[in-house]
Design a protein around this motif. Sequence first.
Motif, PDB file in Angstrom:
ATOM      1  N   GLU A   1      63.442  10.831  22.271  1.00  0.00           N
ATOM      2  CA  GLU A   1      62.111  10.801  21.430  1.00  0.00           C
ATOM      3  C   GLU A   1      61.233   9.779  21.883  1.00  0.00           C
ATOM      4  O   GLU A   1      61.663   8.689  22.261  1.00  0.00           O
ATOM      5  CB  GLU A   1      62.596  10.388  20.144  1.00  0.00           C
ATOM      6  N   SER A   2      60.054  10.167  22.140  1.00  0.00           N
ATOM      7  CA  SER A   2      58.929   9.100  22.566  1.00  0.00           C
ATOM      8  C   SER A   2      58.773   8.324  21.606  1.00  0.00           C
ATOM      9  O   SER A   2      58.794   8.338  20.510  1.00  0.00           O
ATOM     10  CB  SER A   2      57.784  10.147  22.891  1.00  0.00           C
TER      11      SER A   2
ATOM     12  N   LYS B   1      56.699  10.665  33.409  1.00  0.00           N
ATOM     13  CA  LYS B   1      56.376  10.664  32.126  1.00  0.00           C
ATOM     14  C   LYS B   1      55.990   9.002  31.465  1.00  0.00           C
ATOM     15  O   LYS B   1      56.634   8.165  31.938  1.00  0.00           O
ATOM     16  CB  LYS B   1      57.534  11.332  31.110  1.00  0.00           C
TER      17      LYS B   1
ATOM     18  N   TYR C   1      61.693   6.269  26.013  1.00  0.00           N
ATOM     19  CA  TYR C   1      62.151   7.343  25.472  1.00  0.00           C
ATOM     20  C   TYR C   1      63.385   6.898  24.639  1.00  0.00           C
ATOM     21  O   TYR C   1      64.394   6.288  25.420  1.00  0.00           O
ATOM     22  CB  TYR C   1      62.350   8.545  25.812  1.00  0.00           C
TER      23      TYR C   1
ATOM     24  N   ASP D   1      54.722   8.371  20.526  1.00  0.00           N
ATOM     25  CA  ASP D   1      54.175   9.438  19.504  1.00  0.00           C
ATOM     26  C   ASP D   1      55.281  10.171  18.608  1.00  0.00           C
ATOM     27  O   ASP D   1      55.094  11.135  17.934  1.00  0.00           O
ATOM     28  CB  ASP D   1      53.432  10.564  20.017  1.00  0.00           C
ATOM     29  N   GLN D   2      56.669   9.462  18.576  1.00  0.00           N
ATOM     30  CA  GLN D   2      57.825  10.160  18.213  1.00  0.00           C
ATOM     31  C   GLN D   2      58.048  11.743  18.494  1.00  0.00           C
ATOM     32  O   GLN D   2      58.754  12.231  17.723  1.00  0.00           O
ATOM     33  CB  GLN D   2      57.794   9.711  16.670  1.00  0.00           C
ATOM     34  N   LYS D   3      57.355  12.210  19.531  1.00  0.00           N
ATOM     35  CA  LYS D   3      57.772  13.544  19.602  1.00  0.00           C
ATOM     36  C   LYS D   3      58.873  13.846  20.505  1.00  0.00           C
ATOM     37  O   LYS D   3      59.358  12.902  21.200  1.00  0.00           O
ATOM     38  CB  LYS D   3      56.396  14.152  20.594  1.00  0.00           C
ATOM     39  N   ARG D   4      59.961  14.820  19.963  1.00  0.00           N
ATOM     40  CA  ARG D   4      61.142  14.982  20.932  1.00  0.00           C
ATOM     41  C   ARG D   4      60.827  15.955  22.017  1.00  0.00           C
ATOM     42  O   ARG D   4      60.091  17.020  21.843  1.00  0.00           O
ATOM     43  CB  ARG D   4      61.975  15.408  19.832  1.00  0.00           C
ATOM     44  N   ILE D   5      61.602  15.777  22.981  1.00  0.00           N
ATOM     45  CA  ILE D   5      61.635  16.639  24.129  1.00  0.00           C
ATOM     46  C   ILE D   5      62.883  16.658  24.674  1.00  0.00           C
ATOM     47  O   ILE D   5      63.579  15.671  24.598  1.00  0.00           O
ATOM     48  CB  ILE D   5      60.312  16.223  25.272  1.00  0.00           C
ATOM     49  N   GLN D   6      62.991  17.698  25.541  1.00  0.00           N
ATOM     50  CA  GLN D   6      64.386  17.756  26.446  1.00  0.00           C
ATOM     51  C   GLN D   6      63.702  17.255  27.839  1.00  0.00           C
ATOM     52  O   GLN D   6      63.089  17.512  28.420  1.00  0.00           O
ATOM     53  CB  GLN D   6      64.838  19.265  26.516  1.00  0.00           C
TER      54      GLN D   6
END
Length: 144
Positions: free
Chosen positions: A29-30, A12, A16, A33-38
């Motif tokens: 959280e990236s 990736k 993060y 782009d501040q997107k959260r993923i597991q």
Amino acid sequence: MDLKEIMAIGGKPGLYKMVAQAKNGIIVESLIDQKRIQAFAHEKISSLEEISIFTETEDKPLREILKDMYEKLEGKAAPDFKNDNAKLKQFFGEMIPDYDKERVYVSHMQKVVSWYNLLQQHNMLDFSEPETDSESGGKSSADE
């Protein structure tokens, strides 16, 4: 700067920030782009605190590498070396003169420089030492 909470995840892009613990891994959280993923436990997750660079004498922690870069670049972003490996190697040699030329690959250099720039862009390159109990006299607010 607490590098324990900043993660690199294999496969990736970017870095993060750890947000929470999850059942099968962690929620991150990236920084891009501040997107959260597991991030699952089976993925290759490395805290920046655990990463070091091979040098001629010993392994040098990434924190020290980033600090040296920050000081030498006077807090500014590192240049972008898109498709110019020779200039990247020259720059990396200026930043870390004793890096192990046999074991540190161009891909490692690219990651370190991109991580530095990402942390610099988000004002996360604070190298002041956190206050420990011994510095504050060994007392915590609970002792009073």
